[in-house]
Design a protein around this motif. Sequence first.
Motif, PDB file in Angstrom:
ATOM      1  N   LEU A 314      29.656  36.718  31.087  1.00  0.00           N
ATOM      2  CA  LEU A 314      28.351  36.165  31.165  1.00  0.00           C
ATOM      3  C   LEU A 314      28.464  34.512  32.210  1.00  0.00           C
ATOM      4  CD1 LEU A 314      27.814  36.057  27.242  1.00  0.00           C
ATOM      5  CD2 LEU A 314      26.586  37.504  29.082  1.00  0.00           C
ATOM      6  N   THR A 315      29.420  34.333  32.559  1.00  0.00           N
ATOM      7  CA  THR A 315      29.437  33.222  33.233  1.00  0.00           C
ATOM      8  C   THR A 315      30.123  33.354  34.834  1.00  0.00           C
ATOM      9  OG1 THR A 315      30.277  32.017  31.332  1.00  0.00           O
ATOM     10  CG2 THR A 315      30.605  30.585  33.369  1.00  0.00           C
ATOM     11  N   ALA A 316      29.332  32.970  35.850  1.00  0.00           N
ATOM     12  CA  ALA A 316      29.688  33.060  37.025  1.00  0.00           C
ATOM     13  C   ALA A 316      30.830  32.030  37.589  1.00  0.00           C
ATOM     14  CB  ALA A 316      28.750  32.886  38.166  1.00  0.00           C
ATOM     15  N   PRO A 317      31.948  32.551  38.278  1.00  0.00           N
ATOM     16  CA  PRO A 317      32.941  31.846  38.699  1.00  0.00           C
ATOM     17  C   PRO A 317      32.424  30.756  39.815  1.00  0.00           C
ATOM     18  CG  PRO A 317      33.326  33.850  40.020  1.00  0.00           C
ATOM     19  CD  PRO A 317      31.998  33.991  38.711  1.00  0.00           C
ATOM     20  N   ALA A 318      32.936  29.702  39.954  1.00  0.00           N
ATOM     21  CA  ALA A 318      32.349  28.609  40.938  1.00  0.00           C
ATOM     22  C   ALA A 318      32.459  28.980  42.064  1.00  0.00           C
ATOM     23  CB  ALA A 318      33.016  27.444  40.722  1.00  0.00           C
ATOM     24  N   ALA A 319      33.397  30.056  42.409  1.00  0.00           N
ATOM     25  CA  ALA A 319      33.658  30.748  43.985  1.00  0.00           C
ATOM     26  C   ALA A 319      32.189  31.078  44.313  1.00  0.00           C
ATOM     27  CB  ALA A 319      34.585  31.793  43.698  1.00  0.00           C
ATOM     28  N   TYR A 320      31.434  31.660  43.516  1.00  0.00           N
ATOM     29  CA  TYR A 320      30.085  32.196  44.100  1.00  0.00           C
ATOM     30  C   TYR A 320      29.418  31.294  45.166  1.00  0.00           C
ATOM     31  CZ  TYR A 320      26.721  29.356  41.454  1.00  0.00           C
ATOM     32  OH  TYR A 320      26.004  28.378  40.914  1.00  0.00           O
ATOM     33  N   LEU A 321      29.605  29.797  44.938  1.00  0.00           N
ATOM     34  CA  LEU A 321      28.964  28.946  45.631  1.00  0.00           C
ATOM     35  C   LEU A 321      29.244  29.299  47.173  1.00  0.00           C
ATOM     36  CD1 LEU A 321      29.912  25.689  44.191  1.00  0.00           C
ATOM     37  CD2 LEU A 321      27.749  26.721  44.350  1.00  0.00           C
ATOM     38  N   ALA A 322      30.486  29.946  47.794  1.00  0.00           N
ATOM     39  CA  ALA A 322      30.781  30.337  49.213  1.00  0.00           C
ATOM     40  C   ALA A 322      29.802  31.379  49.403  1.00  0.00           C
ATOM     41  CB  ALA A 322      32.176  30.733  49.192  1.00  0.00           C
ATOM     42  N   ASP A 323      29.121  32.038  48.769  1.00  0.00           N
ATOM     43  CA  ASP A 323      28.244  32.971  49.278  1.00  0.00           C
ATOM     44  C   ASP A 323      26.698  32.797  49.459  1.00  0.00           C
ATOM     45  OD1 ASP A 323      30.342  35.086  49.169  1.00  0.00           O
ATOM     46  OD2 ASP A 323      29.799  35.407  46.803  1.00  0.00           O
ATOM     47  N   LEU A 329      22.171  26.412  48.523  1.00  0.00           N
ATOM     48  CA  LEU A 329      23.531  25.989  48.379  1.00  0.00           C
ATOM     49  C   LEU A 329      23.782  24.474  47.973  1.00  0.00           C
ATOM     50  CD1 LEU A 329      26.736  26.079  48.550  1.00  0.00           C
ATOM     51  CD2 LEU A 329      26.350  25.744  51.097  1.00  0.00           C
ATOM     52  N   TRP A 330      23.097  23.720  48.437  1.00  0.00           N
ATOM     53  CA  TRP A 330      23.143  22.196  48.118  1.00  0.00           C
ATOM     54  C   TRP A 330      22.544  21.749  46.763  1.00  0.00           C
ATOM     55  CZ3 TRP A 330      25.429  18.014  48.955  1.00  0.00           C
ATOM     56  CH2 TRP A 330      24.928  16.863  48.807  1.00  0.00           C
ATOM     57  N   ARG A 331      21.589  22.493  46.253  1.00  0.00           N
ATOM     58  CA  ARG A 331      21.214  22.337  44.725  1.00  0.00           C
ATOM     59  C   ARG A 331      22.314  22.947  43.726  1.00  0.00           C
ATOM     60  NH1 ARG A 331      16.568  25.006  46.698  1.00  0.00           N
ATOM     61  NH2 ARG A 331      16.886  26.756  45.567  1.00  0.00           N
ATOM     62  N   HIS A 332      22.844  23.851  44.157  1.00  0.00           N
ATOM     63  CA  HIS A 332      24.248  24.337  43.241  1.00  0.00           C
ATOM     64  C   HIS A 332      25.469  23.519  43.265  1.00  0.00           C
ATOM     65  CE1 HIS A 332      22.887  28.659  41.883  1.00  0.00           C
ATOM     66  NE2 HIS A 332      21.748  28.017  42.737  1.00  0.00           N
ATOM     67  N   SER A 343      32.308  14.707  43.379  1.00  0.00           N
ATOM     68  CA  SER A 343      31.427  14.343  44.758  1.00  0.00           C
ATOM     69  C   SER A 343      30.588  15.843  45.167  1.00  0.00           C
ATOM     70  CB  SER A 343      32.161  13.690  45.775  1.00  0.00           C
ATOM     71  OG  SER A 343      31.240  13.555  46.846  1.00  0.00           O
ATOM     72  N   PRO A 344      29.301  15.564  45.316  1.00  0.00           N
ATOM     73  CA  PRO A 344      28.695  16.889  45.830  1.00  0.00           C
ATOM     74  C   PRO A 344      29.151  17.132  47.253  1.00  0.00           C
ATOM     75  CG  PRO A 344      27.147  15.002  45.605  1.00  0.00           C
ATOM     76  CD  PRO A 344      28.560  14.463  44.813  1.00  0.00           C
ATOM     77  N   LEU A 345      29.325  16.267  47.982  1.00  0.00           N
ATOM     78  CA  LEU A 345      29.766  16.407  49.237  1.00  0.00           C
ATOM     79  C   LEU A 345      31.212  16.910  49.341  1.00  0.00           C
ATOM     80  CD1 LEU A 345      28.749  13.013  50.963  1.00  0.00           C
ATOM     81  CD2 LEU A 345      27.576  15.249  51.221  1.00  0.00           C
ATOM     82  N   ALA A 346      31.955  16.553  48.394  1.00  0.00           N
ATOM     83  CA  ALA A 346      33.536  17.251  48.289  1.00  0.00           C
ATOM     84  C   ALA A 346      33.264  18.569  47.937  1.00  0.00           C
ATOM     85  CB  ALA A 346      34.261  16.464  47.504  1.00  0.00           C
ATOM     86  N   VAL A 347      32.339  18.852  47.015  1.00  0.00           N
ATOM     87  CA  VAL A 347      31.989  20.414  46.542  1.00  0.00           C
ATOM     88  C   VAL A 347      31.309  21.296  47.687  1.00  0.00           C
ATOM     89  CG1 VAL A 347      30.790  21.688  44.952  1.00  0.00           C
ATOM     90  CG2 VAL A 347      31.789  19.630  43.983  1.00  0.00           C
ATOM     91  N   LEU A 348      30.739  20.503  48.607  1.00  0.00           N
ATOM     92  CA  LEU A 348      30.125  20.955  49.661  1.00  0.00           C
ATOM     93  C   LEU A 348      31.092  21.486  50.799  1.00  0.00           C
ATOM     94  CD1 LEU A 348      27.575  22.382  51.280  1.00  0.00           C
ATOM     95  CD2 LEU A 348      27.171  19.985  51.952  1.00  0.00           C
ATOM     96  N   SER A 380      42.165  18.887  43.294  1.00  0.00           N
ATOM     97  CA  SER A 380      40.845  18.521  42.876  1.00  0.00           C
ATOM     98  C   SER A 380      40.437  19.813  42.027  1.00  0.00           C
ATOM     99  CB  SER A 380      40.017  18.192  44.017  1.00  0.00           C
ATOM    100  OG  SER A 380      39.943  19.246  44.910  1.00  0.00           O
ATOM    101  N   TRP A 381      39.334  19.547  41.486  1.00  0.00           N
ATOM    102  CA  TRP A 381      38.733  20.735  40.681  1.00  0.00           C
ATOM    103  C   TRP A 381      38.097  21.645  41.607  1.00  0.00           C
ATOM    104  CZ3 TRP A 381      33.812  22.524  41.127  1.00  0.00           C
ATOM    105  CH2 TRP A 381      33.113  23.598  40.434  1.00  0.00           C
ATOM    106  N   GLU A 382      37.690  21.280  42.712  1.00  0.00           N
ATOM    107  CA  GLU A 382      36.875  22.146  43.773  1.00  0.00           C
ATOM    108  C   GLU A 382      37.930  23.134  44.562  1.00  0.00           C
ATOM    109  OE1 GLU A 382      36.855  17.867  45.313  1.00  0.00           O
ATOM    110  OE2 GLU A 382      36.303  18.974  43.396  1.00  0.00           O
ATOM    111  N   GLU A 383      39.047  22.152  44.804  1.00  0.00           N
ATOM    112  CA  GLU A 383      40.101  23.068  45.523  1.00  0.00           C
ATOM    113  C   GLU A 383      40.803  24.337  44.668  1.00  0.00           C
ATOM    114  OE1 GLU A 383      42.538  20.049  48.104  1.00  0.00           O
ATOM    115  OE2 GLU A 383      42.680  19.618  46.079  1.00  0.00           O
ATOM    116  N   ASP A 384      40.756  24.108  43.125  1.00  0.00           N
ATOM    117  CA  ASP A 384      41.347  25.201  42.454  1.00  0.00           C
ATOM    118  C   ASP A 384      40.137  26.079  41.943  1.00  0.00           C
ATOM    119  OD1 ASP A 384      43.748  25.785  41.495  1.00  0.00           O
ATOM    120  OD2 ASP A 384      43.372  24.880  39.400  1.00  0.00           O
TER     121      ASP A 384
END
Length: 440
Positions: A314-323, A329-332, A343-348, A380-384
Amino acid sequence: MRFSGRLSGHAAPEVIERVDSAELRVVRGSTASAIAMGHCFASRPALEECLRDFVSTGSAKCFSGWPGCYSVAVLQPRCVTLIADPVGQFPLYLARVGADVMFGSSAAALAAIVHAIPDQITLLATLTCPEAHGLLGTRSVFDGIERLPEGHVARLANGRVDVEPCLEFQADSRISFADAAAILRLSLTRAVDSRVTSAKSLTADLSGGIDSTSLAFLARRKSARLPVFTYVNNNRPVVDDVDQAVRAVKLDTGLDHHLVAGSDDDLPYRSIDVVDDEPHSSAVATGSMKARLNAAAKLGSDLHLVGEGGDVVLTAPAAYLADLKGQRLWRHCLGWARMRNRSPLAVLARTRAVSGQNLREAFADLADGIARGRAPGELSWEEDNIGYWTVPRADWLTGPARRTLAEYVHGHAAGLGETDGKPVGDFVTSARLRSQARTQ
């Protein structure tokens, strides 16, 4: 549940071992027999008809379409056909001994027959980067024992083993969100109803989370009275939410709620059972599960439902952002950054780095990470979380072990084409679903 056999030249296949259980069903015809391993809820007449259709057509798809998850072995006078389930929950294995081909549902059982030793690469990869789906190919935890890929069929005859895809699991991007929800609802309903029908005394978990709660309420539709269990350990908090479970129980008077008192004996690492096949990391933390199953057994339960795996479905992995691209993309990225206090810039930035990689480059980076042992600085969270897999934990391996595994991963990466792979979100979701199947 365990099954193993041997095919020697032109002789009829020989069954060496068969440990019967509710998860192993055998049907026989005039010229063939079939063994279904796992959760197959087809009726016996239906399975017998499947076997007759298979003998006539040779199509492995004759055994598909029934509720449940199962693998199948079909034994005919001079050949054997193995059909692996689509997600790998009930794996099948192959081994060669001279002109003989050994096959079965347990790698350890085959290893004992052929005197196989543990496979070093598989052990190192499983401990270091278990989420790197596809890295090990057909290797098993034992050297010389091959695992039949999930969703594939193997035909054994005349000393040959021919493997081809049959029921491969893959995402279908053509299905709308609404249609996907309807399919999921139907699948869950059929799966729960099949189990309710087959059980003499049904029980279920009720952790307070959405997964077990959903299954319990689905089961309650077909049960006059359903005992449900919530684990409570006041000294050692766990994931069960007692308050949420109590609120859920109040919604249906047919739920018979039992609080299972925990103890220090249920803590992780306190009771690790010896298993005779490939281990899984969940084995270190089965205490609360054992406590709930013991409570269910005392009530005479012969089938118990759990919500394990619901988050993966039921839950999408954060990796879907790369698609994603552009404003979407920015909203997500903004949403994930708020939820994770990043930081949203770090996630982006991390998302763009991953989206610019193909699978071959990702495996090459994985090899470099293993060789280093651990990236410098705080992770960091986004790296992992945004990537094909989490960052490998290889710093505790010896230097020679890291080099051995890194060389293998580099070789695997070199063998991939530049366009090999699938969207990152699909890749990670598939890998997590298969990991959950191994857990089960």
